[in-house]
Design a protein around this motif. Structure first.
Motif, PDB file in Angstrom:
ATOM      1  N   PRO A   1       0.952  -1.347  -0.019  1.00  0.00           N
ATOM      2  CA  PRO A   1       0.053  -0.019   0.022  1.00  0.00           C
ATOM      3  C   PRO A   1       0.818   1.269  -0.169  1.00  0.00           C
ATOM      4  N   TYR A   2       0.237   2.241  -0.530  1.00  0.00           N
ATOM      5  CA  TYR A   2       1.001   3.721  -0.364  1.00  0.00           C
ATOM      6  C   TYR A   2       1.090   4.406   0.747  1.00  0.00           C
ATOM      7  N   VAL A   3       2.344   4.800   1.041  1.00  0.00           N
ATOM      8  CA  VAL A   3       2.432   5.499   2.421  1.00  0.00           C
ATOM      9  C   VAL A   3       2.467   6.986   2.231  1.00  0.00           C
ATOM     10  N   HIS A   4       1.579   7.810   2.755  1.00  0.00           N
ATOM     11  CA  HIS A   4       1.564   9.208   2.692  1.00  0.00           C
ATOM     12  C   HIS A   4       2.491   9.640   3.560  1.00  0.00           C
ATOM     13  N   ALA A   5       3.711   9.436   3.555  1.00  0.00           N
ATOM     14  CA  ALA A   5       4.744  10.056   4.631  1.00  0.00           C
ATOM     15  C   ALA A   5       6.128  10.118   3.945  1.00  0.00           C
ATOM     16  N   ARG A   6       7.174  10.992   4.480  1.00  0.00           N
ATOM     17  CA  ARG A   6       8.450  11.071   4.386  1.00  0.00           C
ATOM     18  C   ARG A   6       9.146  10.686   5.636  1.00  0.00           C
ATOM     19  N   CYS A   7      10.386  10.191   5.379  1.00  0.00           N
ATOM     20  CA  CYS A   7      11.203   9.946   6.622  1.00  0.00           C
ATOM     21  C   CYS A   7      12.301  11.063   6.943  1.00  0.00           C
ATOM     22  N   ASP A   8      12.050  11.803   7.811  1.00  0.00           N
ATOM     23  CA  ASP A   8      13.020  12.725   8.189  1.00  0.00           C
ATOM     24  C   ASP A   8      13.381  12.866   9.636  1.00  0.00           C
ATOM     25  N   PRO A   9      14.657  12.385   9.990  1.00  0.00           N
ATOM     26  CA  PRO A   9      15.670  11.960   9.264  1.00  0.00           C
ATOM     27  C   PRO A   9      15.330  10.741   8.443  1.00  0.00           C
ATOM     28  N   SER A  10      16.112  10.369   7.490  1.00  0.00           N
ATOM     29  CA  SER A  10      16.026   9.029   6.785  1.00  0.00           C
ATOM     30  C   SER A  10      16.367   8.041   7.517  1.00  0.00           C
ATOM     31  N   ALA A  11      15.569   7.019   7.264  1.00  0.00           N
ATOM     32  CA  ALA A  11      15.497   5.737   7.796  1.00  0.00           C
ATOM     33  C   ALA A  11      16.809   4.862   7.087  1.00  0.00           C
ATOM     34  N   LEU A  12      17.387   4.156   7.931  1.00  0.00           N
ATOM     35  CA  LEU A  12      18.363   3.333   7.484  1.00  0.00           C
ATOM     36  C   LEU A  12      18.190   1.864   7.362  1.00  0.00           C
ATOM     37  N   VAL A  13      18.036   1.268   6.277  1.00  0.00           N
ATOM     38  CA  VAL A  13      17.540  -0.127   6.189  1.00  0.00           C
ATOM     39  C   VAL A  13      19.142  -0.805   5.991  1.00  0.00           C
ATOM     40  N   PRO A  14      19.593  -1.742   6.658  1.00  0.00           N
ATOM     41  CA  PRO A  14      20.764  -2.424   6.675  1.00  0.00           C
ATOM     42  C   PRO A  14      20.433  -3.468   5.322  1.00  0.00           C
ATOM     43  N   LEU A  15      21.664  -3.416   4.510  1.00  0.00           N
ATOM     44  CA  LEU A  15      21.729  -4.099   3.329  1.00  0.00           C
ATOM     45  C   LEU A  15      22.260  -5.543   3.467  1.00  0.00           C
ATOM     46  N   GLN A  16      21.826  -6.429   2.643  1.00  0.00           N
ATOM     47  CA  GLN A  16      22.457  -7.592   2.743  1.00  0.00           C
ATOM     48  C   GLN A  16      23.938  -7.720   2.042  1.00  0.00           C
ATOM     49  N   MET A  17      24.660  -8.578   3.012  1.00  0.00           N
ATOM     50  CA  MET A  17      26.108  -8.460   2.651  1.00  0.00           C
ATOM     51  C   MET A  17      26.653  -9.818   1.811  1.00  0.00           C
ATOM     52  N   LEU A  18      27.231  -9.638   0.597  1.00  0.00           N
ATOM     53  CA  LEU A  18      27.380 -10.752  -0.263  1.00  0.00           C
ATOM     54  C   LEU A  18      28.867 -11.492  -0.024  1.00  0.00           C
ATOM     55  N   GLY A  19      29.748 -10.808   0.633  1.00  0.00           N
ATOM     56  CA  GLY A  19      30.917 -11.159   1.144  1.00  0.00           C
ATOM     57  C   GLY A  19      31.781 -10.276   1.730  1.00  0.00           C
ATOM     58  N   ILE A  20      32.787 -10.759   2.466  1.00  0.00           N
ATOM     59  CA  ILE A  20      33.730  -9.925   3.407  1.00  0.00           C
ATOM     60  C   ILE A  20      34.981 -10.818   3.202  1.00  0.00           C
ATOM     61  N   GLU A  21      36.028  -9.656   3.561  1.00  0.00           N
ATOM     62  CA  GLU A  21      37.530 -10.405   3.482  1.00  0.00           C
ATOM     63  C   GLU A  21      38.244  -9.148   4.444  1.00  0.00           C
ATOM     64  N   MET A  22      39.335  -9.558   4.960  1.00  0.00           N
ATOM     65  CA  MET A  22      39.840  -8.744   5.796  1.00  0.00           C
ATOM     66  C   MET A  22      41.510  -9.206   6.010  1.00  0.00           C
ATOM     67  N   ARG A  23      42.146  -8.047   5.944  1.00  0.00           N
ATOM     68  CA  ARG A  23      43.791  -8.113   5.924  1.00  0.00           C
ATOM     69  C   ARG A  23      44.249  -7.254   7.231  1.00  0.00           C
ATOM     70  N   VAL A  24      45.190  -7.750   8.195  1.00  0.00           N
ATOM     71  CA  VAL A  24      45.430  -7.242   9.214  1.00  0.00           C
ATOM     72  C   VAL A  24      47.156  -7.209   9.374  1.00  0.00           C
ATOM     73  N   ASP A  25      47.568  -6.196   9.092  1.00  0.00           N
ATOM     74  CA  ASP A  25      49.198  -6.102   9.278  1.00  0.00           C
ATOM     75  C   ASP A  25      49.693  -5.393  10.676  1.00  0.00           C
ATOM     76  N   CYS A  26      50.309  -6.048  11.368  1.00  0.00           N
ATOM     77  CA  CYS A  26      50.645  -5.522  12.778  1.00  0.00           C
ATOM     78  C   CYS A  26      52.273  -5.278  12.785  1.00  0.00           C
ATOM     79  N   TRP A  27      52.707  -4.011  13.097  1.00  0.00           N
ATOM     80  CA  TRP A  27      53.990  -3.615  13.267  1.00  0.00           C
ATOM     81  C   TRP A  27      54.092  -2.947  14.573  1.00  0.00           C
ATOM     82  N   LEU A  28      55.113  -3.388  15.763  1.00  0.00           N
ATOM     83  CA  LEU A  28      55.340  -2.849  16.710  1.00  0.00           C
ATOM     84  C   LEU A  28      53.782  -2.831  17.687  1.00  0.00           C
TER      85      LEU A  28
END
Length: 756
Positions: free
Chosen positions: A67-94
């Motif tokens: 159904p149509y919604v007669h409203a606006r989001c102020d401030p905007s709503a934040l819809v979490p997106l679906q994540m398709l992949g994740i990679e991480m690299r950590v380099d440690c010195w001292l």
């Protein structure tokens, strides 16, 4: 700010219920709306669709015809997106870790005909600093990247706007936006940041946020979900062995050599990681150990002098005698410290007192406009005295009044005079700024001088929130040869305060000297005074020099029994170690504090050059997000002026304006800033934002200077709701004149209102 962000995410999750995933497919599980707002804050890198029009929320593949919604989001709503992949690299010195994370997301919650901004939230670890970000939007083949520019360059960039959503939400959660991403699009984000390793009991501890909520896991058709972590540890200790004693994820050793260790975690998973990436590892033996690393300047280095770094790990040397402690706690109890900040300070204070030995002495000075003392003299840290302190804190430490800092610090110095036993320590905690900060520094410099044959008072400082001048506190700690720490996380900082006290009060070698520097020319040392050697953290000195470093150097000092301490350190060339980047954060902070204290433009320019060269943000540089160079040709160099609108046909203006839709985003600064005296005078608590002036005038000026810059129906409504009647009349007349040239339709298309 974090509470507002959490509310926007909660609203976004409610909007996501409009999405139909298909027959028999269970929607993602979302937290209970009655749960704590903390549950809606990101605990790992997360992407959100910033929704202003709820009607556009739908499955781009399977329309549900909601159904149509007669409203606006102020401030905007934040819809979490679906994540398709994740990679991480950590380099440690001292004691520094460099983290690179690459993730892919799909805008699964927006109709394909609509487009919205996407918000990227990047939680980082201890003392995290965002270094760079790159974004590739696969649907429209647009790529964005960040870069550091000087403040002058930022002001000269055409068509630039400030990203108000780019900021630190809470402690180490930084956010920024990707403009105009269409529904169903897939985009990848690569972010790089640096963070500190925590040193405790001879081990380094690494913690990287890596907990993903269940609602970012893709639903629907089965897809391969793979997460990968690569960890490279370099202790810089030749001949030593890096041993991993704990890991939250099953790591496989892929390479090991003297002083180095590389591990990998690569797995196909049914749901994304629900644990932070935690690792603990040993880097030295039980006794004091260290080296001196030297490196020639790189070809693009603006400084022709060589670099050096001296590091000394205290290890688990429990047999080393700790100096007796004479401590004066100087606590800010002004009106802004009310409620939780002051309660956390009390907890940390009692925890620190519990760590004192019975032969240690202490006192407490609480200040606002007045001064309260626990005692007129130093008291022994007996059980009876600490019990009396607990009652005194509850009845006397009540937040009220203003901030007067100089007099309590002078009185603290007076309390420490006379006795020459142990290490005299002043521990200052505040959340505000004062007008006479440079005067305070000069007064403390006089108090700390003239102690050549004894141990001068050490000053350690802790800043709470963004309203205090953290560079003043850092300079004060440098003058007092102590330690500094600070936080923007006003929700919980007692552990951080206690850790600072442990570092400052566990001295095993005082009055440390490094005589090899006398043999070199044009030496610049960071920090400018050599700190004491403590059990709480490694000693790391760095700097620039001209000349030839000897093969071996000596570090001298005084032990607790007043005997002489000497340790010989070998000098080695830094191979495969980016010394300039490993040392950049501490050197930039030191120089910024010095530039503030001396108020010299030359030092500010030096910080700017170092920031641009190393890629570490500073108070004198800005980070901007813009199209990559190969995409810049698609946009014109400047916005369309009113004169051009009047002189050119409307179709030419529309063509130019549609090409100029992509603008450079000015990201929020990551530094603490130089304090906020006005907020301190108003006693604004550190967990609140300072009240801002209405932005109506700013919107009007922007509209008059360039019609291209978001003049639309919603902008007009927001503007006119904040201005006077006279301004409304004038603005209406301007709109009527512009309507004659058929410009309003172009404005609608530029700001994207018709696309929503």
């Amino acid at each position: 700010m974090s509470e507002e962000f959490a509310v926007r995410v909660e609203q976004g999750l409610k909007l996501s219920r409009r999405i139909y995933y298909g027959k028999g497919i269970t929607p993602p599980v979302v937290p209970d709306p009655q749960s704590s707002p903390e549950n809606f804050l990101p605990t790992a890198i997360t992407a959100y669709a910033s929704i202003t029009d709820p009607v556009a929320v739908d499955n781009p593949d399977v329309p549900s015809y909601q159904p149509y919604v007669h409203a606006r989001c102020d401030p905007s709503a934040l819809v979490p997106l679906q994540m398709l992949g994740i990679e991480m690299r950590v380099d440690c010195w001292l004691d520094t870790a460099f983290v690179a994370v690459t993730g892919r997301w799909r805008v699964h919650c927006v109709m394909p005909s609509k487009r919205f901004d996407c918000c990227i939230a990047v939680p980082m670890g201890e003392k995290g600093t965002l270094l760079s970000a790159e974004v590739d939007v696969l649907s429209n083949e647009k790529s964005y990247k960040t870069k550091l520019v000087t403040e002058e360059e930022a002001s000269d960039i055409d068509n630039v706007h400030k990203d108000k959503d780019s900021r630190f939400l809470k402690s180490q959660i930084y956010t920024f936006k990707i403009p105009h991403v269409s529904g169903g699009s897939v985009f990848s984000v690569n972010v790089n940041w640096s963070q500190k390793l925590i040193y405790k009991d001879g081990k380094f501890h690494l913690n990287v946020p890596f907990r993903f909520p269940a609602y970012v896991t893709p639903v629907g058709k089965e897809m391969i979900k793979r997460e990968k972590i690569v960890l490279n540890m370099n202790s810089c200790v030749n001949g030593g062995e890096v041993a991993c004693s704990y890991a939250s994820h099953p790591l496989k050793v892929i390479h090991r050599e003297s002083g180095k260790l590389s591990c990998e975690y690569d797995a196909e998973v049914s749901s994304w990681s629900r644990l932070d990436f935690d690792v603990s590892f040993n880097v030295s033996s039980g006794d004091l150990s260290g080296h001196v690393l030297v490196k020639s300047p790189s070809p693009w280095d603006s400084d022709e002098r060589g670099m050096f770094c001296l590091y000394l790990f205290p290890g688990t040397t429990k047999h080393k005698q700790i100096f007796k402690r004479r401590v004066v706690f100087v606590i800010d109890i002004s009106g802004s410290m009310k409620w939780k900040p002051l309660e956390d300070v009390k907890k940390a204070l009692l925890e620190s007192l519990a760590k004192l030995e019975a032969e240690d002495v202490f006192n407490i000075i609480a200040f606002n406009d007045d001064i309260l003392k626990f005692s007129t003299k130093m008291e022994f840290a007996t059980d009876e005295t600490i019990s009396a302190v607990t009652e005194w804190l509850d009845s006397n430490l009540i937040a009220s009044g203003g901030t007067n800092m100089l007099l309590p610090l002078i009185q603290a110095m007076e309390l420490l005079e006379g006795s020459k036993v142990g290490v005299p320590l002043v521990y200052l905690v505040t959340d505000g700024s004062v007008e006479n900060e440079r005067e305070i520094c000069n007064a403390m410099k006089e108090c700390c001088s003239g102690h050549e044959k004894s141990i001068s008072p050490r000053i350690s400082t802790f800043g709470i929130g963004s309203f205090c001048n953290h560079y003043f506190l850092q300079m004060l700690a440098r003058i007092g040869n102590g330690y500094y720490d600070g936080t923007n996380n006003t929700d919980s900082f007692e552990h951080q305060m206690s850790r600072l006290f442990d570092s400052a009060s566990s001295t095993i070698v005082a009055n440390t000297t490094f005589d090899a520097l006398k043999l070199l020319r044009s030496v610049e040392l960071f920090p400018s005074q050599i700190p004491d050697i403590t059990l709480g953290q490694p000693l790391i000195l760095s700097g620039r020099y001209k000349g030839q470093f000897p093969d071996e150097v000596e570090l001298r000092g005084t032990l607790a029994d007043m005997s002489c301490f000497t340790i010989e350190l070998t000098v080695e060339k830094a191979k495969d170690i980016p010394l300039d980047k490993v040392l950049a954060r501490r050197q930039i902070d030191e120089l910024t504090a010095q530039a503030w204290f001396e108020d010299k433009k030359e030092l500010q320019d030096k910080v700017t050059r170092m920031s641009i060269q190393t890629g570490f943000p500073s108070e004198y540089t800005q980070m901007v997000l813009s199209l990559k160079d190969n995409d810049q040709e698609k946009t014109i160099e400047r916005p369309v002026s009113i004169k051009e609108i009047l002189r050119n046909p409307s179709y030419q203006i529309h063509k130019q304006m549609s090409r100029n839709i992509e603008r450079t985003s000015l990201l929020g600064k990551q530094g603490f800033g130089f304090g906020n005296l006005a907020a301190t005078l108003k006693n604004v608590p550190p967990w609140m934002e300072e009240p801002k002036e209405p932005e109506g005038a700013e919107i009007l000026i922007r509209a008059a200077s360039g019609v291209v810059d978001r003049v639309c129906c919603m902008c007009c409504l927001q503007c006119l709701s904040r201005v006077s009647d006279q301004c409304t009349i004038v603005f209406s007349q301007i709109c009527a004149a512009l309507a004659c040239f058929q410009c309003l339709g172009c404005c609608f298309e530029v700001c994207g209102c018709l696309d929503l």
